[in-house]
Design a protein around this motif. Structure first.
Motif, PDB file in Angstrom:
ATOM      1  N   MET A 301      41.971  17.396  10.700  1.00  0.00           N
ATOM      2  CA  MET A 301      42.187  18.273   9.554  1.00  0.00           C
ATOM      3  C   MET A 301      40.917  18.520   8.744  1.00  0.00           C
ATOM      4  N   GLU A 302      40.089  17.504   8.562  1.00  0.00           N
ATOM      5  CA  GLU A 302      38.882  17.668   7.752  1.00  0.00           C
ATOM      6  C   GLU A 302      37.620  17.745   8.598  1.00  0.00           C
ATOM      7  N   THR A 303      37.792  17.971   9.885  1.00  0.00           N
ATOM      8  CA  THR A 303      36.657  18.118  10.788  1.00  0.00           C
ATOM      9  C   THR A 303      36.414  19.602  11.054  1.00  0.00           C
ATOM     10  N   GLU A 304      35.163  20.015  11.103  1.00  0.00           N
ATOM     11  CA  GLU A 304      34.864  21.399  11.485  1.00  0.00           C
ATOM     12  C   GLU A 304      35.414  21.621  12.896  1.00  0.00           C
ATOM     13  N   THR A 305      36.374  22.525  13.023  1.00  0.00           N
ATOM     14  CA  THR A 305      37.051  22.700  14.299  1.00  0.00           C
ATOM     15  C   THR A 305      37.008  24.148  14.753  1.00  0.00           C
ATOM     16  N   LEU A 306      36.634  24.328  16.016  1.00  0.00           N
ATOM     17  CA  LEU A 306      36.639  25.633  16.674  1.00  0.00           C
ATOM     18  C   LEU A 306      37.744  25.616  17.724  1.00  0.00           C
ATOM     19  N   ILE A 307      38.615  26.610  17.666  1.00  0.00           N
ATOM     20  CA  ILE A 307      39.666  26.768  18.673  1.00  0.00           C
ATOM     21  C   ILE A 307      39.424  28.105  19.358  1.00  0.00           C
ATOM     22  N   LEU A 308      39.212  28.073  20.648  1.00  0.00           N
ATOM     23  CA  LEU A 308      38.823  29.287  21.363  1.00  0.00           C
ATOM     24  C   LEU A 308      39.700  29.466  22.595  1.00  0.00           C
ATOM     25  N   GLY A 309      40.166  30.682  22.802  1.00  0.00           N
ATOM     26  CA  GLY A 309      40.981  30.975  23.976  1.00  0.00           C
ATOM     27  C   GLY A 309      40.765  32.392  24.457  1.00  0.00           C
ATOM     28  N   GLY A 310      41.099  32.625  25.710  1.00  0.00           N
ATOM     29  CA  GLY A 310      41.032  33.965  26.277  1.00  0.00           C
ATOM     30  C   GLY A 310      42.425  34.558  26.345  1.00  0.00           C
ATOM     31  N   THR A 332      38.523  27.441  12.841  1.00  0.00           N
ATOM     32  CA  THR A 332      38.123  28.794  13.236  1.00  0.00           C
ATOM     33  C   THR A 332      38.766  29.112  14.576  1.00  0.00           C
ATOM     34  N   LEU A 333      39.562  30.174  14.617  1.00  0.00           N
ATOM     35  CA  LEU A 333      40.218  30.593  15.853  1.00  0.00           C
ATOM     36  C   LEU A 333      39.502  31.809  16.420  1.00  0.00           C
ATOM     37  N   VAL A 334      39.055  31.697  17.674  1.00  0.00           N
ATOM     38  CA  VAL A 334      38.350  32.790  18.342  1.00  0.00           C
ATOM     39  C   VAL A 334      39.165  33.242  19.545  1.00  0.00           C
ATOM     40  N   ARG A 335      39.499  34.519  19.571  1.00  0.00           N
ATOM     41  CA  ARG A 335      40.224  35.119  20.697  1.00  0.00           C
ATOM     42  C   ARG A 335      39.245  35.996  21.490  1.00  0.00           C
ATOM     43  N   LEU A 336      39.148  35.739  22.778  1.00  0.00           N
ATOM     44  CA  LEU A 336      38.254  36.513  23.635  1.00  0.00           C
ATOM     45  C   LEU A 336      39.080  37.501  24.462  1.00  0.00           C
ATOM     46  N   MET A 342      38.368  30.122  32.436  1.00  0.00           N
ATOM     47  CA  MET A 342      36.998  29.602  32.457  1.00  0.00           C
ATOM     48  C   MET A 342      36.115  30.408  31.514  1.00  0.00           C
ATOM     49  N   ALA A 343      36.481  30.420  30.244  1.00  0.00           N
ATOM     50  CA  ALA A 343      35.799  31.261  29.259  1.00  0.00           C
ATOM     51  C   ALA A 343      34.309  30.969  29.174  1.00  0.00           C
ATOM     52  N   MET A 344      33.920  29.697  29.272  1.00  0.00           N
ATOM     53  CA  MET A 344      32.508  29.339  29.102  1.00  0.00           C
ATOM     54  C   MET A 344      31.645  29.833  30.254  1.00  0.00           C
ATOM     55  N   LEU A 345      32.272  30.193  31.372  1.00  0.00           N
ATOM     56  CA  LEU A 345      31.535  30.786  32.493  1.00  0.00           C
ATOM     57  C   LEU A 345      31.688  32.302  32.522  1.00  0.00           C
ATOM     58  N   GLU A 349      28.030  34.147  26.596  1.00  0.00           N
ATOM     59  CA  GLU A 349      27.339  34.551  25.371  1.00  0.00           C
ATOM     60  C   GLU A 349      28.228  34.338  24.156  1.00  0.00           C
ATOM     61  N   ALA A 350      29.489  34.751  24.250  1.00  0.00           N
ATOM     62  CA  ALA A 350      30.407  34.612  23.119  1.00  0.00           C
ATOM     63  C   ALA A 350      30.737  33.146  22.851  1.00  0.00           C
ATOM     64  N   VAL A 351      30.941  32.386  23.914  1.00  0.00           N
ATOM     65  CA  VAL A 351      31.249  30.963  23.748  1.00  0.00           C
ATOM     66  C   VAL A 351      30.059  30.240  23.138  1.00  0.00           C
ATOM     67  N   ASN A 352      28.859  30.537  23.620  1.00  0.00           N
ATOM     68  CA  ASN A 352      27.658  29.890  23.086  1.00  0.00           C
ATOM     69  C   ASN A 352      27.436  30.231  21.622  1.00  0.00           C
ATOM     70  N   GLU A 353      27.713  31.480  21.259  1.00  0.00           N
ATOM     71  CA  GLU A 353      27.559  31.879  19.855  1.00  0.00           C
ATOM     72  C   GLU A 353      28.515  31.094  18.969  1.00  0.00           C
TER      73      GLU A 353
END
Length: 376
Positions: A301-310, A332-336, A342-345, A349-353
């Motif tokens: 809850m108090e940790t900087e958290t990134l949630i990313l999905g395609g 932070t929720l990121v939708r690709l 395999m979003a990181m592959l 560029e978006a995942v690295n950013e």
């Protein structure tokens, strides 16, 4: 004599079943198989100025120091550490936790970016799960998400015993981070400055799609293949090699959202999967099916958290990321769009950013200091 005859009969039955299945399948998919074989062997385009690296560059990565971590049950875990440039002090240790059926090579583009930043002040830790990659084969009973959380704990105790941490997990790797939070919530209050959960789930993984079929306890084929792989692993591996092109096609369909993705990227994932024994992978089926760690999420809850999905992920759909985000309103929720599992592959560029932004937030001392003051 009777026992040997029984083995021959059983082998004959299995061989007959496999032969009939193979024959029937061949009739229905021969054209598709041929097309996949041709697509697989089309040379990849080398002009990648606007895209990921060319196949020839796949091995050009910052060098890491090899490590062997011993898990609490004695299983050896293979790992690597990349230190910051000479003369610089690491502000963070970033630990990458890969997904099911893969290995630490799946972080290729993230390792390249973060390992070569001129002002990079992070130590990078990569390791292979038990029974994956270069790590030691483990017993079936120990192939659980809970044990993977304990393995991550062992990696941290060995390779990052102090200092601030950022944990980056993909798919089953994200589940392992949740298992660690369930096991040691105090670690997230005291040391974990950031968490990235990529294409992962907090529960109900087998509710739909490919996992819904593959992970079901009622799936006779999965159980039969698992049993046969444990009994006759060479037979199963030979059969696997024979249908390699078909498996390659399934990999492309389920690993990536873009059906026109470069063939070498499919080869990359296919190679990682193929190097893991079938019976070793089946050992994890039950734990993926029963994974449920929504209750562990408040530790973040108090940790900087990134949630990313395609939103084209056919293995762990985007709604699983949304469920996690609903439990962590400060994340932070990121939708690709159009991106698969395999979003990181597929879209590095978006995942690295997104990861770079997470590291910048995690490097700020304010969040950590605020928590320490509250605890005091």
């Amino acid at each position: 004599m009777t026992r040997n005859r029984g083995w021959r009969i059983a082998g004959g039955v299995v061989g007959g079943v496999l032969g009939a299945a193979a024959t029937g399948a061949a009739v229905g998919v021969a054209t598709r198989w041929s097309r996949l074989a041709k697509e697989r062997r089309v040379p990849a385009e080398l002009d990648t100025d606007d895209g990921p690296l060319a196949p020839a560059d796949i091995g050009l990565l910052p060098a890491g120091t090899p490590w062997s971590v011993t898990a609490d049950d004695g299983v050896r875990l293979s790992a690597e550490v990349i230190e910051p440039p000479e003369g610089q002090r690491a502000e963070l240790t970033v630990v990458f936790v890969h997904g099911f059926a893969l290995d630490r090579r799946c972080w290729h583009f993230q390792r390249r970016l973060l390992g070569e930043l001129p002002d990079g002040r992070a130590r990078l830790v990569f390791y292979d799960h038990r029974s994956h990659g270069r790590s030691e084969r483990a017993s079936r009973a120990s192939c659980t998400i809970a044990q993977l959380g304990a393995d991550l704990d062992a990696v941290l105790r060995t390779l990052a015993p102090d200092g601030r941490l950022v944990l980056v997990g993909h798919s089953m790797g994200g589940m392992s981070i949740m298992a660690l939070a369930e096991r040691h919530p105090e670690l997230f209050a005291e040391r974990v400055a950031g968490v990235a959960l990529l294409c992962t789930s907090a529960g109900e993984v087998a509710s739909s799609g490919l996992p819904g079929t593959f992970l079901s306890r009622r799936n006779v084929l999965t159980r039969m293949v698992g049993g046969l792989a444990g009994w006759q692993p060479r037979l199963v591996e030979r059969a696997r090699a024979m249908v390699s092109d078909l498996i390659w096609g399934v990999t492309r369909a389920y690993a990536y959202g873009d059906r026109t993705v470069d063939s070498w990227l499919v080869d990359f994932v296919h190679t990682m999967i193929s190097l893991n024994a079938v019976d070793a992978l089946v050992d994890f089926v039950d734990t993926l099916n029963t994974h449920d760690r929504v209750a562990a999420l408040p530790a973040l809850m108090e940790t900087e958290t990134l949630i990313l999905g395609g939103d084209a992920d056919r293995i762990i759909p985007m709604r699983h990321s949304e469920v996690i985000a609903a439990e962590l309103p400060g994340a932070t929720l990121v939708r690709l769009p159009g991106v698969g599992h395999m979003a990181m592959l597929e879209l590095p560029e978006a995942v690295n950013e997104a990861l770079t932004e997470l590291l910048a937030k995690a490097a700020r001392p304010t969040g950590i200091l605020r928590r320490f003051r509250r605890r005091a």
